[in-house]
Design an enzyme around this catalytic site. Structure first.
Site: not given
Ligand code: ATP
Ligand code: MG
Length: 580
Positions: A57, A288, A298
């Site tokens: 995102e 994760r 975030k």
């Molecule tokens: P949010 O969804 O809360 O805004 P997010 O960290 O999940 O935050 P995204 O931009 O949705 O941000 O993440 C993009 C991709 O990165 C998603 O597929 C998510 O699953 C993966 N991702 C995010 N944080 C981690 C992590 N700590 N370890 C592995 N993959 C991650």
């Molecule tokens: Mg996410």
């Protein structure tokens, strides 16, 4: 043996191997553009490949956790000769910013991956999503609910009690279609109605109790402007995005596990109705990255920046990828790290020292050696001519003789590290103290005669006598045996330079554990700015050049603050793990 067989096996590879063995993607067609139309165009050469995606995102900077996901998705595509899409999941209006899009593109490239033209924006699929919603309504699989948000929440039930049907659940498809079209036309205020999937209010999985799929939101979207006032919910949009792009394996983190039944339900309904072609993408969850000594949420990262606990998103101490880059961490180090920690189905903590060790390994192999004196004190060679000067040859990389040597000037007054001299040497101290002999690395053996002090009793300079005939690289080099070997720089030639000694941002393994404010765990010594003496050749370092400063660690010329002829260095990581 194929490349993929050389890699560590994991449960995702096992699934892909089984899918390929079963020829699951044989009918897969790809014309180059996403969308159901593409699914009907034959492109057999492209057929049995896997297709993954990284779907950020664009509402923040990527962090170390994203690196795991990027390396996994792009890495699998590479290993299986497939394709990985970079998709901006921008279905949520109001939040996205171009700055984030740009930084995400740069970060994925920096990590060394290529989407080969497959860069997509989920908001470009709004038409399809809307059309599919109308199909769900017409086929009796979705309805417009007009309850208040509170009433809906109350009727949702709990983990142990079933939910209750909405009084609007039995509206006819015609009635629903009319309302949904009027929602789209802007006739209603935010929250007046929502479109819900019609599944089962008694499902043991709360996510299957008629989840909302479209809501009214009178908001401008960065891509579609004022065109829409209804927007799809993430859980509805994501499977459709995957299907439109012919993704084969949709990898996501464990918190989406409970959403998998809805992911499957939705795509199955659309395929049954001929809206999408099979094979459908499948969602697979992995754990994760949880890393000790940092925070990856975030919200917390934003707080660190906004409250100025760090110097911005790209502060070298931030666990963001732009921070890592400034820190001197390497893409190879991240890829190695991702391979090493692997993927698992259960949450676990990874220790920060593993990431640091990966960076150290990569830098050890790739970084040339240079000399820096971080805490300088003068060493005067009393038997060396006042204006004498000669060159010494230092290897650029001890394990890579092909990288050659460079000449370092030697003269009467040198800079050495303050702690390489001791007035009262403890047992086992082999460096400079009165009466001891030490090698000045790549130069001569010297015998220490003592030190000179100022009126206040502080050491002004250390003094020594040079033993001629002991110069490194000459026949007499080994004529005097010494136990200590220290680095030095000619004071006349060295350049005083700003060096930032970065360390871990938090001093505790799990910042904020036990209900503590995570800010209380900030490491007060995470950044120390010093003026160090560097060997003359470093003056010409280009931004992002990385070196090992002998005996100190790995350093990078800061990509923001370095100017031509005037580099500023950041410490990426020390030579050894000091946190054990
Ligand atoms: P949010 O969804 O809360 O805004 P997010 O960290 O999940 O935050 P995204 O931009 O949705 O941000 O993440 C993009 C991709 O990165 C998603 O597929 C998510 O699953 C993966 N991702 C995010 N944080 C981690 C992590 N700590 N370890 C592995 N993959 C991650
Ligand atoms: Mg996410």
């Amino acid at each position: 043996m194929s490349d993929s067989e050389l890699k560590t096996s994991n449960f995702i590879r096992n699934i892909i191997d089984a899918d390929l063995a079963a020829n699951k993607f044989a009918p897969r067609r790809w014309s180059g553009q996403p969308g159901p139309a593409a699914q009907h165009q034959a492109s057999p050469a492209d057929a049995p490949r896997i297709r993954t995606r990284f779907p950020p995102e664009p509402n923040g900077y990527l962090h170390y956790g994203h690196a795991k996901s990027i390396c996994l998705n792009f890495g699998l595509a590479l290993d299986y000769s497939g394709v990985c899409h970079l998709r901006f999941d921008d279905t949520n209006p109001e939040k996205e910013e171009q700055e984030y899009v740009d930084s995400i593109v740069a970060a994925v490239k920096w990590l060394g991956f290529d989407w080969g033209g497959h860069l997509y924006y989920a908001s470009n699929y709004f038409d399809w999503m809307y059309r599919f919603a109308e199909y769900l309504i017409e086929s009796g699989n979705a309805y417009v609910d007009s309850q208040s948000a509170e009433a809906m929440r109350a009727a949702r039930g709990t983990l142990t009690e079933p939910g209750a049907d909405s009084p609007y659940r039995n509206r006819t498809p015609a009635e629903n279609l009319d309302l949904f079209r009027r929602m789209k036309a802007g006739e209603f205020a935010d929250g007046a109605h929502v479109l819900r999937a019609k599944i089962d209010m008694a499902s043991p999985n709360i996510n299957m109790r008629d989840p909302a799929i479209y809501r009214i939101k009178h908001a401008e979207h960065h891509n579609t402007g004022g065109q829409w006032c209804v927007y799809p919910m993430y859980t509805y949009a994501h499977p459709i995005e995957d299907a439109l792009e012919n993704i084969t394996h949709s990898l996501c983190t464990l918190e989406f596990e409970d959403q998998r039944p809805f992911y499957g339900w939705l795509l199955e309904k659309l395929a049954q109705g001929g809206q999408l072609q099979r094979p459908l993408p499948q969602q697979i969850e992995f754990a994760r990255l949880n890393l000790s000594y940092v925070v990856l949420s975030k919200r917390k990262l934003l707080q660190l920046v906004e409250e100025k606990h760090v110097d911005g998103w790209d502060d070298p101490r931030m666990p963001t990828l732009i921070g890592a880059r400034r820190r001197g961490f390497t893409p190879e180090g991240f890829r190695h790290f991702a391979e090493m920690i692997g993927v698992a189905k259960a949450d676990a903590w990874i220790d920060m020292s593993i990431l640091e060790a990966c960076m150290r390994d990569d830098l050890n192999a790739s970084a040339e050696r240079r000399i820096a004196v971080l805490d300088p004190i003068k060493l005067v060679i009393d038997n060396y001519p006042e204006d004498g000067e000669e060159m010494c040859a230092a290897p650029n990389h001890p394990q890579k003789p092909e990288l050659g040597t460079r000449a370092i000037p030697f003269s009467k007054e040198l800079w050495i590290e303050r702690d390489d001299f001791s007035e009262n040497p403890p047992k086992g101290y082999f460096r400079l103290y009165a009466g001891n002999t030490v090698r000045l690395r790549y130069a001569y053996v010297v015998k220490c005669t003592g030190c000179a002090k100022d009126a206040a009793g502080n050491i002004k300079s250390v003094h020594c006598i040079l033993l001629p005939e002991t110069k490194s690289g000459t026949a007499g080099a080994d004529s005097v045996k010494v136990k200590g070997n220290i680095h030095w720089l000619s004071a006349r030639h060295a350049c005083a330079t700003e060096v930032r000694l970065y360390d871990r941002l938090f001093k505790s393994e799990h910042p904020g554990a036990g209900g503590r404010d995570f800010l209380q765990d900030l490491n007060p010594d995470s950044k120390r700015v010093i003026t160090a003496q560097l060997e003359p050749s470093l003056q010409n370092a280009q931004a992002e050049d990385r070196y090992q400063f002998e005996r100190h660690g790995y350093f990078v010329a800061d990509r923001v603050d370095s100017a031509p002829g005037k580099p500023v260095f950041n410490r990426a990581v020390t030579l050894k793990d000091a946190w054990k």
